[in-house]
Every structure is written in structure tokens, then in C-alpha cells.
Motif scaffolding. Structure first.
Motif, PDB file in Angstrom:
ATOM      1  N   SER A  66       0.835  -1.207   0.075  1.00  0.00           N
ATOM      2  CA  SER A  66      -0.054   0.171   0.171  1.00  0.00           C
ATOM      3  C   SER A  66       0.954   1.237  -0.013  1.00  0.00           C
ATOM      4  CB  SER A  66      -0.955  -0.081   1.271  1.00  0.00           C
ATOM      5  OG  SER A  66      -0.334   0.522   2.254  1.00  0.00           O
ATOM      6  N   GLY A  67       0.119   2.471  -0.134  1.00  0.00           N
ATOM      7  CA  GLY A  67       1.006   3.757  -0.111  1.00  0.00           C
ATOM      8  C   GLY A  67       2.001   3.781   0.918  1.00  0.00           C
ATOM      9  N   THR A  68       1.556   3.428   2.194  1.00  0.00           N
ATOM     10  CA  THR A  68       2.733   3.630   3.336  1.00  0.00           C
ATOM     11  C   THR A  68       3.762   2.917   3.179  1.00  0.00           C
ATOM     12  OG1 THR A  68       0.456   4.024   4.603  1.00  0.00           O
ATOM     13  CG2 THR A  68       2.617   3.339   5.687  1.00  0.00           C
ATOM     14  N   TYR A  93      -2.310  11.483   8.496  1.00  0.00           N
ATOM     15  CA  TYR A  93      -0.882  11.174   7.439  1.00  0.00           C
ATOM     16  C   TYR A  93       0.258  11.707   7.903  1.00  0.00           C
ATOM     17  CZ  TYR A  93      -4.583   8.457   5.162  1.00  0.00           C
ATOM     18  OH  TYR A  93      -5.614   7.531   4.893  1.00  0.00           O
ATOM     19  N   ARG A  96       1.386   9.901  10.872  1.00  0.00           N
ATOM     20  CA  ARG A  96       1.993   8.322  10.407  1.00  0.00           C
ATOM     21  C   ARG A  96       3.535   8.532  10.200  1.00  0.00           C
ATOM     22  NH1 ARG A  96      -1.492   4.820   6.416  1.00  0.00           N
ATOM     23  NH2 ARG A  96      -3.026   5.166   7.725  1.00  0.00           N
ATOM     24  N   VAL A 140       2.982  16.385   3.640  1.00  0.00           N
ATOM     25  CA  VAL A 140       1.542  15.870   3.124  1.00  0.00           C
ATOM     26  C   VAL A 140       0.804  16.711   2.036  1.00  0.00           C
ATOM     27  CG1 VAL A 140      -0.598  14.423   3.271  1.00  0.00           C
ATOM     28  CG2 VAL A 140       1.508  14.041   4.948  1.00  0.00           C
ATOM     29  N   THR A 144      -5.343  13.648   3.620  1.00  0.00           N
ATOM     30  CA  THR A 144      -6.692  12.981   3.338  1.00  0.00           C
ATOM     31  C   THR A 144      -7.402  12.632   4.475  1.00  0.00           C
ATOM     32  OG1 THR A 144      -4.995  11.813   1.848  1.00  0.00           O
ATOM     33  CG2 THR A 144      -7.357  11.202   1.994  1.00  0.00           C
ATOM     34  N   ASP A 169       4.604  13.496   0.468  1.00  0.00           N
ATOM     35  CA  ASP A 169       3.554  12.562   0.338  1.00  0.00           C
ATOM     36  C   ASP A 169       2.059  13.258  -0.411  1.00  0.00           C
ATOM     37  OD1 ASP A 169       1.388  11.053   0.667  1.00  0.00           O
ATOM     38  OD2 ASP A 169       1.502  10.576   2.788  1.00  0.00           O
ATOM     39  N   MET A 171       0.142  11.267  -2.151  1.00  0.00           N
ATOM     40  CA  MET A 171      -0.594  10.144  -2.232  1.00  0.00           C
ATOM     41  C   MET A 171      -2.019  10.386  -2.912  1.00  0.00           C
ATOM     42  SD  MET A 171       0.389   7.105  -1.204  1.00  0.00           S
ATOM     43  CE  MET A 171       1.460   7.462  -0.470  1.00  0.00           C
ATOM     44  N   SER A 172      -2.747  11.428  -2.215  1.00  0.00           N
ATOM     45  CA  SER A 172      -4.226  11.767  -2.586  1.00  0.00           C
ATOM     46  C   SER A 172      -4.306  12.691  -3.515  1.00  0.00           C
ATOM     47  CB  SER A 172      -5.000  11.637  -1.483  1.00  0.00           C
ATOM     48  OG  SER A 172      -4.632  12.775  -0.665  1.00  0.00           O
ATOM     49  N   LYS A 195      -5.168   5.641  -6.032  1.00  0.00           N
ATOM     50  CA  LYS A 195      -5.950   6.773  -5.762  1.00  0.00           C
ATOM     51  C   LYS A 195      -6.318   7.292  -6.995  1.00  0.00           C
ATOM     52  CE  LYS A 195      -4.818   6.420  -1.137  1.00  0.00           C
ATOM     53  NZ  LYS A 195      -4.673   7.106   0.019  1.00  0.00           N
TER      54      LYS A 195
END
Ligand code: PLP
Length: 374
Positions: A66-68, A93, A96, A140, A144, A169, A171-172, A195
Motif C-alpha cells: 500500500s502507499g505507506t 497521515y 503516521r 503531505v 486525506t 506524500d 498520495m491523494s 488513488k
């Protein structure tokens, strides 16, 4: 209960609703040694680089998981073991990211702002001036956990001016919001298959500045989460270092073809912005209030305050909306009760309108007359 023959629409920030063509691409098995599969991997890497105009400066390194996993691999590979990472946190996020960096033994500092406030650019500049030990900054792009848009360009400029390195990051936001590596200085930018490119989940990837990655051998404390080793092996053999997520790779390839056919990032941004507009307007008409002010809201996922009405409970609300064909997402805030609705995936304004109708019917069923917060 409806939808006996149809999958529900996922109004979640990944996994999300994919197109039939993307799902059909997963109906074949591929060998990881096969040159046809490795050619697909190569094309996917090139196409992903093109989305952020990074072919001249960066390489695309895919990572299973996954993205993480890809974020963890990027931090572990790019930040030297004696480095010092400043993480800008205004949501789960960011938290995290700081946690995983600390667990890998890196020195970590956090610059925190409220969940409804974008990362404070001036405070970052001050912090970098005051603490010369900070080597890297992590941001980030779209947080998200609320849907807030952070000021990527301004932070990147400040970090570059201060002579530090930036890890993003994205990601989204990747694929939906404009990101151009020719004008935006970053060492690494990370996203994932499931995503805004609208592939299935299961593969992350990082765009890493080539001359930086070349000097990152031996940084990672992990065997599998090592972007330098993954990249080096892939360059030498065209193959993935360990078992590739074959079905995800070919489906991502199909999703990228559709992304380009739709008109690329600008078209995707426009569709998501329309989705977001239809959603927010419809929900506001029902009495719901968004958590963020519209000026900082990215058109990716919207956080709404839970109704103050005592008849409201997320579990029942969620189940009833799901039975009408739409999957919502729980809130991720510590202070206020909220829920979230995604605007991304192979869906358009019609799906958003239908989702609002499902919410309206659910309110009636539950006897909730006021959907607003206290
Ligand atoms: C989805 C997402 C991730 C990765 O989460 P996974 O659960 O590992 O897929 C990381 N950062 C942001 C901002 C995200 O939206």
C-alpha cells in the motif's frame, strides 16, 4: 436491500471505484520473468513520470504494498541514518509519517498546525533558519484525513532556499492536482496505484531525483523497503526485485491509458472539482456543514460534521447509505465527530447526485430533521 447485481460506489479515498476496463485488465496471469510483463512495468514507470513532467530529473521507483510502504521506503532510503527530518503535521497521515521515520531510527521533529489550517509556510522558514541540523522536510500535499490542501509550492520554495531536501506524500493528490517537477523542487514525491490514477490498490511508487538516489545506497535499515536497491535491480534486470503485484501493474497500465484519453491531470482535476461541487452543494442543501472552509478544501475528499441530532449514529447511517449503493468513510478527527465522502474514482457528478439522494432518504428513514452540527 438493493444492488444484488451491482457493486456499490466507493466514496472512499482508495480503494475507489475503478472502470470496467481497469478491472478487466486483471483477468490475465503474468509471469514475473516474462519480458512482456516487464515491458508493461517499464511503460508504467515512464507514464507515471510524465504525469509530473519529471522524466528529465527523476526516476520512478515502484514498490509493492500500500502507499505507506512506499512512503516508508522513501524516507528510509533518502534520509541518511544521521539525518534529521522535520515533518509538517496537520492530520493523521503527517502523524503516521513522523511515526514511521522515528521507528526507523531517524531523528524526527514535528511542526504541527491545527487540522483545519494549512501547513504554515513562514513557520517552516523560521524553523529551518533556527535549526541547521534539519536535513530533510516532509509534507503531505493533500492531508486525506480532512481533505485539506497544503501549500506545496510555497513550502518547496522555502525548503530549497534553505538548502534542505523535500519529501512529499502526494498520495491523494497525484494525478488530480497540478504537480510539475520542472518548477517544483523536491527530492522525492510518493503516490500509489489506487488513488487518483484510479487503479486497484497494491502498489506505491516514488519519483526520486536521479542524482540523489544514486547516492542513497546503504541508507535503508530495511531489506524490502529500499528504493535504491529496488531501482538498481530494476535498471539492471528490468524485473522487480521481489514478487511483483502483476495484476495491479497491468490494471494500472490500463488506468493510465484511460487517464491520458480523458485528458490527463487537467481533465481529472476538472471532473473531481465538479464531483466535489455537486456533493458539497447537495449536502449543504440537506443541512450538513463541511469541516473545512472552501478556500482550503481540495477536491479529493470532503469531511462533514456529524448531525447533532441524537437519532444520528455513524454505524446506522453508514449501513443505510451502503444498502442504497454508496460506501461512505468514517471521520478521522480526534476532537469533533465527522464523516468523510470521497470525490475521486471512476465516478462523475451523476454518482454524486445519487449519493446525496441516498443520504437524503437515509435522513428521512432515521427521523433526522436537522443534519447540521450543534
Ligand atoms: C492513502 C494515503 C496514504 C497511504 O495509505 P495506505 O493505507 O498505506 O494506502 C498515505 N498518505 C496519504 C495522504 C494518503 O491519502
Amino acid at each position: 436491500m438493493g444492488n444484488f447485481s451491482r457493486d456499490p460506489i466507493l466514496l472512499t479515498p482508495g480503494p475507489l471505484t475503478t472502470s470496467l476496463a481497469t478491472r478487466m485488465a486483471m483477468l490475465r496471469d503474468w509471469g514475473s520473468w516474462d519480458s512482456a510483463f516487464n515491458a508493461v512495468t517499464g511503460m508504467v514507470r515512464d507514464r507515471l513520470l510524465a504525469v509530473v513532467e519529471a522524466a528529465g530529473s527523476h526516476v520512478c521507483v515502484p514498490m509493492q504494498g500500500s502507499g505507506t510502504f512506499a512512503v516508508e521506503a522513501a524516507v528510509n532510503t533518502l534520509v541518511p541514518r544521521d539525518g534529521h527530518l522535520l515533518v509538517l503535521v496537520n492530520g493523521a497521515y503527517g502523524t503516521r509519517l513522523a511515526k514511521l521515520a522515528g521507528m526507523m531510527g531517524r531523528r524526527v521533529s514535528v511542526l504541527e498546525s491545527a487540522e483545519d489550517v494549512p501547513a504554515p509556510v513562514a513557520a517552516v522558514d523560521t524553523r529551518l533558519r533556527d535549526d541547521p541540523s534539519i536535513t530533510h522536510v516532509a509534507l503531505v500535499h493533500c492531508e486525506t484525513s480532512t481533505g485539506i490542501l497544503n501549500p506545496l509550492a510555497e513550502v518547496a520554495e522555502g525548503v530549497a532556499r534553505a538548502g534542505r531536501r523535500l519529501i512529499v506524500d502526494a498520495m491523494s493528490s497525484f494525478g488530480a492536482l497540478p504537480i510539475d517537477a520542472r518548477s517544483l523542487p523536491f527530492d522525492a514525491l510518493i503516490a500509489a496505484s489506487g488513488k487518483c490514477i484510479e487503479g486497484p490498490p497494491g502498489m506505491g511508487f516514488a519519483f526520486v531525483r536521479r542524482d540523489v538516489l544514486e547516492r542513497c545506497a546503504g541508507n535503508s535499515t530495511s531489506l524490502s523497503l529500499d528504493l535504491h536497491d529496488q531501482w538498481h535491480y530494476m535498471e539492471r534486470t528490468t524485473q522487480w526485485r521481489f514478487t511483483p503485484p502483476t495484476h495491479v501493474v497491468v490494471a494500472l497500465s490500463a488506468a493510465l491509458e484511460q487517464f491520458e484519453a480523458e485528458g490527463g491531470q487537467a481533465a481529472r482535476h476538472a471532473r473531481y472539482a465538479r464531483n466535489c461541487e455537486v456533493l458539497v452543494r447537495g449536502m449543504e442543501e440537506l443541512g450538513f456543514r463541511p469541516f473545512l472552509s472552501s478556500g482550503v478544501q481540495a477536491p479529493i475528499i470532503v469531511t462533514f460534521h456529524a448531525p447533532a441530532d441524537p437519532r444520528y449514529g455513524f454505524r446506522e447511517f453508514y449501513d443505510r447509505v451502503r444498502d442504497k449503493g454508496f460506501i461512505l468513510y468514517p471521520g478521522k478527527l480526534t476532537q469533533v465527530e465527522t464523516f468523510r465522502v470521497g470525490c475521486i474514482g471512476a465516478i462523475g457528478p451523476d454518482e454524486m447526485r445519487h449519493a446525496v439522494n441516498a443520504v437524503r432518504d437515509t435522513l428521512v428513514e432515521m427521523g433526522i430533521r436537522h443534519a447540521g452540527p450543534a
